[in-house]
Design a protein around this motif. Structure first.
Motif, short mmCIF file in Angstrom:
data_model
loop_
_atom_site.label_atom_id
_atom_site.label_comp_id
_atom_site.label_asym_id
_atom_site.label_seq_id
_atom_site.Cartn_x
_atom_site.Cartn_y
_atom_site.Cartn_z
N ALA A 226 9.01 55.08 27.95
CA ALA A 226 9.55 53.99 28.77
C ALA A 226 10.90 54.37 29.36
CB ALA A 226 9.69 52.71 27.93
N ARG A 321 1.17 56.26 28.76
CA ARG A 321 1.35 54.91 28.22
C ARG A 321 0.06 54.31 27.66
NH1 ARG A 321 4.65 52.07 32.95
NH2 ARG A 321 3.14 53.28 34.17
N THR A 347 9.28 49.07 24.93
CA THR A 347 9.20 49.38 26.36
C THR A 347 10.35 48.72 27.11
OG1 THR A 347 6.79 49.58 26.23
CG2 THR A 347 7.75 49.24 28.41
N ASN A 351 13.24 50.29 29.47
CA ASN A 351 13.40 49.81 30.85
C ASN A 351 14.82 49.33 31.13
OD1 ASN A 351 10.73 50.33 31.40
ND2 ASN A 351 10.04 48.24 31.03
#
Length: 395
Positions: A226, A321, A347, A351
């Motif tokens: 991520a 992923r 994740t 991010n």
């Protein structure tokens, strides 16, 4: 795969596509919202951070609730909450309500996405799971890919129109899910799958049970992938424009081709790759190819080679992923909601941190962000060398 399983998966795919379409409708008009209400760049950054923060905090909690209360209520209410958030954003002109809307939006994502993955794990066998998770990833990508273009068209009517339409799509999805998804109690319809299992322990106790060496490594893989993807894509347009002098048309072309390839790979090829080489090899090669592609983007100055290298990076992540998620769901047959909630939460961390770090490093030196991303990805690749074909075997 039984007829009922196929029907249930089709409904989840349809609803996820609509909600992702609704989410991405708003992307092109955020700068115009900023100008319309004279918000600062910091104000807009806070809005984005609040979405990710709410998703990060809520995902494990909501996942655990879906284990206890059932998947269908969480999916339906997640869609309703999404619709309410979009309607608030469309109706307001006050900054605090914009911020509140983004928090609620993050909560809705935490309610729907991990619960959809958990439901897929509940009603499929291990042999079927890669195919279904590939489909879910494709519906997610497809909605995000088509939304910005439609959002740009709707913005020609009004800057707020995409938000109204997103809210309507959310309500429509909730109605479809409420009517068509079977009740959680109807486990007998999935006659080729073991019933969903939920431990009777506390959330903290279940988290401790999940921190086995194998599971911990997969959690690290989720975080690194991520971070790597967010760090790569968040500055990509700025990077290739500033360093390699890509035009806006060239950047749009790369992203469009990537979207189409991503959709095709996840929908039609991912499950076959799992059958041929297994999830661990997909993860291993995904990390290695993403490193190679990123280094090409740093040092190559041929536009077509950078174009190809970019596609290699993006498609490697698009295989990474779902491969990690598939492997994760196979390693535990209970508490799939909590498990996928942790997946979403990690994740979210990637991010948040990836774009912040890449942006700061880009201001220092144009090579720094992609070198940092490459180092993390290469470290993850070396960790995968310690994993055998069976996920529970680690050197």
């Amino acid at each position: 795969m039984t007829k009922q399983v196929k029907h249930t998966i089709a409904i989840v795919l349809f609803c996820q596509f609509l909600i992702c379409l609704g989410m991405s409708l708003i992307f092109p008009v955020m700068p115009f919202i900023r100008n319309e209400y004279h918000f600062s760049a910091f104000d807009m950054g806070i809005m984005s951070s609040l979405f990710a923060l709410a998703q990060f905090i809520a995902s494990p909690i909501v996942g655990r609730l879906s284990d206890k209360m059932g998947r269908k209520p969480m999916l339906v209410w997640g869609l309703v909450v999404f619709a309410l958030a979009e309607f608030v954003f469309a109706a307001t002109s006050k900054l605090w309500l914009f911020d509140l809307s983004r928090v609620v939006d993050g909560l809705s994502a935490a309610m729907f996405v991990p619960t959809a993955m958990a439901l897929a794990a509940d009603i499929t066998t291990k042999e079927q799971r890669a195919k279904v998770i590939g489909w879910l990833s494709a519906s997610f990508s497809g909605g995000l890919m088509l939304g910005p273009g439609l959002g740009g068209m709707l913005a020609g009517i009004s800057y707020k129109m995409p938000f109204w339409v997103a809210g309507v799509l959310g309500i429509a999805s909730a109605v479809v899910a409420a009517i068509n998804l079977p009740k959680d109690a109807d486990e007998k319809i999935y006659d080729d799958v073991e019933p969903r299992r939920v431990s009777g322990g506390s959330m903290l106790a279940d988290l401790k049970k999940m921190t086995t060496p194998s599971m911990t490594i997969l959690f690290v893989m989720i975080l690194v992938s991520a971070f790597g993807l967010a760090g790569f894509e968040s500055i990509y347009s700025l990077y290739v424009n500033q360093v390699h002098h890509f035009s806006l048309a060239a950047i749009a072309g790369v992203l469009t081709v990537n979207g189409l390839l991503s959709l095709l790979l996840q929908a039609f090829l991912f499950d076959q790759l799992v059958v041929w080489i297994g999830e661990i090899r997909i993860i291993r090669w995904g990390f290695l190819l993403s490193v190679i592609g990123t280094i090409f983007v740093i040092y190559d100055h041929s536009h077509w080679q950078i174009f190809v290298a970019t596609l290699v990076v993006y498609e490697a992540f698009d295989m990474l992923r779902p491969a990690i998620t598939t492997l994760l769901t196979k390693m535990s047959e209970e508490n799939q909601g909590l498990l996928n909630g942790i997946n979403m939460s990690l994740t979210s961390i990637g991010n948040i941190v990836g774009p912040l770090l890449s942006g700061a490093l880009l201001d220092m030196n144009y090579q720094y962000p992609y070198w940092v991303v490459s180092i993390f990805l290469m470290a993850a690749f070396f960790i995968t060398l310690k994993m055998h074909d069976h996920p529970d075997q680690i050197d």
